[in-house]
Write a protein that holds these residues in place. Sequence first.
Motif, PDB file in Angstrom:
ATOM      1  N   ALA A 211       0.806  -1.213   0.000  1.00 47.99           N
ATOM      2  CA  ALA A 211       0.000   0.000   0.000  1.00 47.99           C
ATOM      3  C   ALA A 211       0.847   1.275   0.000  1.00 47.99           C
ATOM      4  O   ALA A 211       0.463   2.279  -0.598  1.00 47.99           O
ATOM      5  CB  ALA A 211      -0.943   0.004   1.207  1.00 47.99           C
ATOM      6  N   HIS A 212       1.994   1.234   0.681  1.00 45.20           N
ATOM      7  CA  HIS A 212       2.769   2.457   0.836  1.00 45.20           C
ATOM      8  C   HIS A 212       3.427   2.834  -0.488  1.00 45.20           C
ATOM      9  O   HIS A 212       4.193   2.040  -1.062  1.00 45.20           O
ATOM     10  CB  HIS A 212       3.818   2.273   1.920  1.00 45.20           C
ATOM     11  CG  HIS A 212       4.347   3.571   2.450  1.00 45.20           C
ATOM     12  ND1 HIS A 212       5.172   4.381   1.719  1.00 45.20           N
ATOM     13  CD2 HIS A 212       4.144   4.210   3.640  1.00 45.20           C
ATOM     14  CE1 HIS A 212       5.472   5.458   2.427  1.00 45.20           C
ATOM     15  NE2 HIS A 212       4.856   5.383   3.604  1.00 45.20           N
ATOM     16  N   PRO A 213       3.191   4.025  -1.000  1.00 42.67           N
ATOM     17  CA  PRO A 213       3.714   4.390  -2.338  1.00 42.67           C
ATOM     18  C   PRO A 213       5.238   4.412  -2.408  1.00 42.67           C
ATOM     19  O   PRO A 213       5.814   4.056  -3.442  1.00 42.67           O
ATOM     20  CB  PRO A 213       3.118   5.775  -2.581  1.00 42.67           C
ATOM     21  CG  PRO A 213       2.786   6.305  -1.221  1.00 42.67           C
ATOM     22  CD  PRO A 213       2.397   5.114  -0.409  1.00 42.67           C
ATOM     23  N   VAL A 214       5.917   4.849  -1.348  1.00 50.58           N
ATOM     24  CA  VAL A 214       7.380   4.878  -1.373  1.00 50.58           C
ATOM     25  C   VAL A 214       7.934   3.458  -1.392  1.00 50.58           C
ATOM     26  O   VAL A 214       8.866   3.143  -2.151  1.00 50.58           O
ATOM     27  CB  VAL A 214       7.938   5.669  -0.177  1.00 50.58           C
ATOM     28  CG1 VAL A 214       9.467   5.596  -0.149  1.00 50.58           C
ATOM     29  CG2 VAL A 214       7.486   7.120  -0.234  1.00 50.58           C
ATOM     30  N   LEU A 215       7.373   2.585  -0.577  1.00 51.86           N
ATOM     31  CA  LEU A 215       7.822   1.189  -0.561  1.00 51.86           C
ATOM     32  C   LEU A 215       7.557   0.533  -1.909  1.00 51.86           C
ATOM     33  O   LEU A 215       8.400  -0.224  -2.408  1.00 51.86           O
ATOM     34  CB  LEU A 215       7.119   0.424   0.557  1.00 51.86           C
ATOM     35  CG  LEU A 215       7.473  -1.060   0.664  1.00 51.86           C
ATOM     36  CD1 LEU A 215       8.966  -1.257   0.864  1.00 51.86           C
ATOM     37  CD2 LEU A 215       6.679  -1.716   1.796  1.00 51.86           C
ATOM     38  N   GLN A 216       6.414   0.812  -2.502  1.00 55.25           N
ATOM     39  CA  GLN A 216       6.097   0.263  -3.816  1.00 55.25           C
ATOM     40  C   GLN A 216       7.165   0.669  -4.832  1.00 55.25           C
ATOM     41  O   GLN A 216       7.656  -0.144  -5.623  1.00 55.25           O
ATOM     42  CB  GLN A 216       4.731   0.797  -4.256  1.00 55.25           C
ATOM     43  CG  GLN A 216       4.237   0.275  -5.583  1.00 55.25           C
ATOM     44  CD  GLN A 216       3.772  -1.160  -5.512  1.00 55.25           C
ATOM     45  OE1 GLN A 216       4.527  -2.043  -5.914  1.00 55.25           O
ATOM     46  NE2 GLN A 216       2.570  -1.401  -5.019  1.00 55.25           N
ATOM     47  N   ARG A 217       7.562   1.929  -4.788  1.00 58.48           N
ATOM     48  CA  ARG A 217       8.584   2.438  -5.694  1.00 58.48           C
ATOM     49  C   ARG A 217       9.925   1.746  -5.456  1.00 58.48           C
ATOM     50  O   ARG A 217      10.598   1.300  -6.400  1.00 58.48           O
ATOM     51  CB  ARG A 217       8.730   3.948  -5.483  1.00 58.48           C
ATOM     52  CG  ARG A 217       9.693   4.627  -6.429  1.00 58.48           C
ATOM     53  CD  ARG A 217      10.275   5.916  -5.856  1.00 58.48           C
ATOM     54  NE  ARG A 217       9.285   6.805  -5.261  1.00 58.48           N
ATOM     55  CZ  ARG A 217       9.602   7.926  -4.618  1.00 58.48           C
ATOM     56  NH1 ARG A 217      10.878   8.290  -4.506  1.00 58.48           N
ATOM     57  NH2 ARG A 217       8.673   8.674  -4.069  1.00 58.48           N
ATOM     58  N   VAL A 218      10.326   1.647  -4.197  1.00 62.44           N
ATOM     59  CA  VAL A 218      11.631   1.078  -3.850  1.00 62.44           C
ATOM     60  C   VAL A 218      11.717  -0.391  -4.254  1.00 62.44           C
ATOM     61  O   VAL A 218      12.722  -0.838  -4.839  1.00 62.44           O
ATOM     62  CB  VAL A 218      11.890   1.252  -2.343  1.00 62.44           C
ATOM     63  CG1 VAL A 218      13.079   0.416  -1.899  1.00 62.44           C
ATOM     64  CG2 VAL A 218      12.124   2.724  -2.004  1.00 62.44           C
ATOM     65  N   LEU A 219      10.685  -1.166  -3.957  1.00 59.22           N
ATOM     66  CA  LEU A 219      10.706  -2.592  -4.287  1.00 59.22           C
ATOM     67  C   LEU A 219      10.698  -2.803  -5.801  1.00 59.22           C
ATOM     68  O   LEU A 219      11.358  -3.712  -6.308  1.00 59.22           O
ATOM     69  CB  LEU A 219       9.516  -3.298  -3.646  1.00 59.22           C
ATOM     70  CG  LEU A 219       9.508  -3.341  -2.111  1.00 59.22           C
ATOM     71  CD1 LEU A 219       8.278  -4.075  -1.604  1.00 59.22           C
ATOM     72  CD2 LEU A 219      10.771  -3.996  -1.571  1.00 59.22           C
ATOM     73  N   SER A 220       9.978  -1.956  -6.509  1.00 65.97           N
ATOM     74  CA  SER A 220       9.972  -2.045  -7.966  1.00 65.97           C
ATOM     75  C   SER A 220      11.358  -1.777  -8.536  1.00 65.97           C
ATOM     76  O   SER A 220      11.806  -2.463  -9.464  1.00 65.97           O
ATOM     77  CB  SER A 220       8.960  -1.044  -8.536  1.00 65.97           C
ATOM     78  OG  SER A 220       9.026  -1.009  -9.938  1.00 65.97           O
ATOM     79  N   HIS A 221      12.060  -0.803  -7.952  1.00 66.73           N
ATOM     80  CA  HIS A 221      13.416  -0.495  -8.413  1.00 66.73           C
ATOM     81  C   HIS A 221      14.364  -1.680  -8.244  1.00 66.73           C
ATOM     82  O   HIS A 221      15.320  -1.830  -9.026  1.00 66.73           O
ATOM     83  CB  HIS A 221      13.973   0.694  -7.632  1.00 66.73           C
ATOM     84  CG  HIS A 221      13.342   2.002  -7.997  1.00 66.73           C
ATOM     85  ND1 HIS A 221      13.503   3.141  -7.238  1.00 66.73           N
ATOM     86  CD2 HIS A 221      12.554   2.367  -9.037  1.00 66.73           C
ATOM     87  CE1 HIS A 221      12.842   4.141  -7.800  1.00 66.73           C
ATOM     88  NE2 HIS A 221      12.262   3.701  -8.888  1.00 66.73           N
TER      89      HIS A 221
END
Length: 568
Positions: free
Chosen positions: A23-33
């Motif tokens: 759910a967390h947008p920053v975590l979503q971004r980091v894991l995708s990277h």
Amino acid sequence: MTTLASRALSRRSPKAPPLDGVAHPVLQRVLSHRGLVERERDLGLAGLLSWRELKGIDAAAACLADALAAQQRILIVGDYDADGATGVALAVSALREMGAQAVDYLVPDRIKLGYGLSPALAELALSRTPDVVVTVDNGISSVAGVARLREAGVAVVVTDHHLPGDTLPAATAIVNPNQPGDGFASKALAGVGVMFYVLAALRHELQARDYFTQRGLQAPNLAAHLDLVALGTVADLVALDGNNRRLVEQGLLRMRAGCARPGLAALIEVSGRKAAELQASDLGFALGPRINAAGRLDHMDQGIACLLAPSLTQARPLAQGLDQINQQRRAMQTEMQDDAIARVEVEDSDAVALCLHDAGWHEGVVGLIASQVKERFHRPVIAFADAAEGMLKGSGRSISGFHLRDALALLDARHPGLIDKFGGHAMAAGLSIRKADLEVFSQAFVAVCDETIDRALLEAVWLSDGELDAATLSLDTVTALRQAGPWGQGFEDPLFDNVFEVRRQRVVGSGHLKLRLGLPGATQTWDAIAFGVDERVQAQQIRLVYQLDINDYFDPPSVQLIVRGQVA
């Protein structure tokens, strides 16, 4: 004076599609990277790779099972770093739980005997009259040492993770995910991880023989030893692939739950950490260095004794002794490091690779000097210290994309006899040369690097996960990122960048820069610290690269930025 490191900036690009349930947008971004895929999110033990995939592990388990059944004398031969120490403690602890009555350990003195199962160490091992010798985190290159033991009638089980040479030792069994023909999917397994798998195979073999029932023993719960596996894995800087992340996370969960063995609990205490909030970074920057310090300046027996201590009462003085040795190491490192950096800035800052030597440097610390100089100048570095009988011992560190051990192998092929011996892997290596050959070696090493390094690799670049706004510079973001760990080598800690206004700053402690930062045009501010920086920032506005942390010194806790550098 030490200023903030300055590098170019590159933004990470997504390597994987968005993950469901994040759910967390920053975590979503980091894991995708980082290319995390759905199947890698679950870090439970059920997802571990099977021990059956490791070549030679059946023979190793059979040899050790025979030794336990016959109550033979087993000697564990380890390495003098944290990976080796945790692997030795793991082997000794688990074998004793499996009913071994005569299991002991031996670790070489770094200065006197050097790395690995050398012929000299083999002779020392034979004085203990073992029936079986088991190596941990070494042995794959110990052709002569293994031959000496086999000649004396001793069975030898080699467990290692380092890259093999052209000739493998004639051991009774070899377990190494990096040996030719091995199909184990995780080539990043640390030495302690290899030992964990060997013990799992041994337990299975003993159960198949009905060994535990016949002796009234309980088969050990090897998961209880994952605190050691986690520490050794993080401290050895192996890549945290999916399998290693599971091992580390499960070990951390046990430590956070208060289930760390007494020696680790004492190290957590003496390092000022809180067990319930322990992160992988604490293993790498607090516990690991205290274990490593024993092998660098004293003898690793003290570190292993701490890890094997049966009670907190017995472990505490050992942990305090390790802490004192680590303080000595830090003081020595600071002096050597400052000298090395100053020398490079004057003489060699544009060189494609660096070879450094000083007669006053300590052999046990040169690896740390190579690491720090590499970080500062983003070049492959080998640092040498004087050794006995006109020799130099060196420790090298490399940059991403340049395989250091392969470079040394190429140099050795071109200049036979110039290197006395060497070993290691892509990012780190050890070697010895004659002192009289230092200049020739330096020129040859720089020539190999000049020929094989892609010049693009020499540009130091911060890989950022992007900017954060005032709303996401929050405790919620820090908590979400922490829960998604462990982070570390190969699964890098989230790193962000922003333009900040420097509202206040001062140098504190033993040379750390404390800042109060704000986003341009906003009133809210955040605490930040740059460790090891003793010079103030001159600009009022600056783009900084940072990690998120929690400052819990005061109540309530608040966000703290750990400043890694500034964008060039």
